[in-house]
Design an enzyme around this catalytic site. Structure first.
Site, PDB file in Angstrom:
ATOM      1  N   ASN A  11      67.006  48.096 135.625  1.00  0.00           N
ATOM      2  CA  ASN A  11      68.006  48.156 134.553  1.00  0.00           C
ATOM      3  C   ASN A  11      67.345  48.505 133.213  1.00  0.00           C
ATOM      4  OD1 ASN A  11      69.853  47.582 132.530  1.00  0.00           O
ATOM      5  ND2 ASN A  11      70.784  45.871 133.652  1.00  0.00           N
ATOM      6  N   ASP A  70      66.625  37.486 136.697  1.00  0.00           N
ATOM      7  CA  ASP A  70      67.972  37.544 137.236  1.00  0.00           C
ATOM      8  C   ASP A  70      68.863  36.741 136.303  1.00  0.00           C
ATOM      9  OD1 ASP A  70      69.326  38.732 139.555  1.00  0.00           O
ATOM     10  OD2 ASP A  70      70.052  36.708 139.880  1.00  0.00           O
ATOM     11  N   LYS A 173      71.587  39.806 118.766  1.00  0.00           N
ATOM     12  CA  LYS A 173      71.706  39.285 120.141  1.00  0.00           C
ATOM     13  C   LYS A 173      70.367  38.715 120.604  1.00  0.00           C
ATOM     14  CE  LYS A 173      72.734  40.427 124.952  1.00  0.00           C
ATOM     15  NZ  LYS A 173      72.930  41.437 125.989  1.00  0.00           N
TER      16      LYS A 173
HETATM   17  P1  IMP Z   1      71.513  41.046 137.176  1.00  0.00           P
HETATM   18  O1  IMP Z   1      70.591  40.047 136.620  1.00  0.00           O
HETATM   19  O2  IMP Z   1      71.065  42.453 136.916  1.00  0.00           O
HETATM   20  O3  IMP Z   1      71.836  40.804 138.623  1.00  0.00           O
HETATM   21  O4  IMP Z   1      72.821  40.939 136.325  1.00  0.00           O
HETATM   22  C1  IMP Z   1      73.927  40.238 136.753  1.00  0.00           C
HETATM   23  C2  IMP Z   1      75.140  40.663 135.981  1.00  0.00           C
HETATM   24  O5  IMP Z   1      75.153  40.046 134.722  1.00  0.00           O
HETATM   25  C3  IMP Z   1      75.313  42.145 135.726  1.00  0.00           C
HETATM   26  O6  IMP Z   1      76.663  42.454 135.888  1.00  0.00           O
HETATM   27  C4  IMP Z   1      74.906  42.338 134.324  1.00  0.00           C
HETATM   28  O7  IMP Z   1      75.567  43.404 133.705  1.00  0.00           O
HETATM   29  C5  IMP Z   1      75.302  41.012 133.726  1.00  0.00           C
HETATM   30  N1  IMP Z   1      74.402  40.685 132.627  1.00  0.00           N
HETATM   31  C6  IMP Z   1      73.091  40.433 132.712  1.00  0.00           C
HETATM   32  N2  IMP Z   1      72.591  40.216 131.472  1.00  0.00           N
HETATM   33  C7  IMP Z   1      73.637  40.361 130.621  1.00  0.00           C
HETATM   34  C8  IMP Z   1      73.737  40.292 129.206  1.00  0.00           C
HETATM   35  O8  IMP Z   1      72.793  40.072 128.461  1.00  0.00           O
HETATM   36  N3  IMP Z   1      74.965  40.491 128.700  1.00  0.00           N
HETATM   37  C9  IMP Z   1      76.059  40.755 129.477  1.00  0.00           C
HETATM   38  N4  IMP Z   1      76.003  40.848 130.789  1.00  0.00           N
HETATM   39  C10 IMP Z   1      74.798  40.655 131.362  1.00  0.00           C
END
Ligand code: IMP
Length: 194
Positions: A11, A70, A173
């Site tokens: 990401n 995560d 943020k």
């Molecule tokens: P992962 O850690 O990439 O699996 O993210 C899980 C979900 O949480 C994804 O849909 C991300 O877009 C969302 N997410 C992770 N970090 C943030 C953030 O800082 N702000 C908003 N959404 C987040």
């Protein structure tokens, strides 16, 4: 010379955010730079286990020390949902807009809108696993606002503010976010253990 550490994420938003927080102290190396372009496995039922799984995959396949993270959005009146399923809440295509719509639909006009973002960073160095947690508490808005950030940012209003993460500058943020808090712990650990 700056220390280099691989950040096991596909990401680019996360690489950018974490580099802004940790950048002066350490050079963050992306997966692309080490030739890893495949999607990392995250098949576990908890945020912690997924963070470790992603880092372990990179260690096993690319023989480098690395960290991964995560994150989940945990909403009190939805019993902690979407939590570990945050990315795919509304389907496998990981559509942020659809995910937010589902949250807003499930909450309806529920008055308890308390929520938190929780990040777990897993660091694996010399086979040693360490985890670092960062949490920011807030509430889910009734509508989406703002254009910055990513994921659930337009519907998350952190405590002490009356605007969403998506209405904040990156610096604002980063001064309070779950990820920045977990990174601060990682950074402190690295400073004292290298
Ligand atoms: P992962 O850690 O990439 O699996 O993210 C899980 C979900 O949480 C994804 O849909 C991300 O877009 C969302 N997410 C992770 N970090 C943030 C953030 O800082 N702000 C908003 N959404 C987040």
């Amino acid at each position: 010379m700056k220390n280099r550490l691989v950040f096991a994420t596909g990401n680019p938003n996360k690489v950018k955010e974490i580099s802004q927080v940790i950048g002066d102290y350490m050079e963050i190396v992306s997966l692309k730079e080490i030739g890893c372009e495949e999607e990392l496995p995250e098949t576990n039922p908890t945020i912690e286990a997924n963070a470790i799984q992603k880092a372990q995959y990179v260690v096993d396949h690319y023989k480098v020390d690395c960290f991964s993270e995560d994150t989940g959005l945990e909403i009190e009146s939805l019993n902690g949902e979407p939590g570990v399923y945050s990315a795919r809440y509304a389907g496998t295509e990981k559509n942020a807009d659809a995910n937010m719509n589902l949250v807003l639909q499930k909450l309806g006009d529920h008055t308890n809108r308390k929520a938190q973002f929780r990040t777990v960073i897993a660091l694996i160095r010399n086979g040693d696993i360490k985890t670092f947690e960062g949490i920011v508490k807030g509430k889910i808005a009734f509508d989406k606002t703002g254009k910055d950030g990513f994921g659930y940012d337009p519907i998350f209003v952190p405590d002490g503010f009356d605007k969403s993460f998506a209405e904040m500058s990156a610096a604002e943020k980063n001064s309070i976010s779950h990820r920045a808090r977990a990174v601060a712990k990682l950074q402190k650990y690295l400073e004292t253990s290298i």
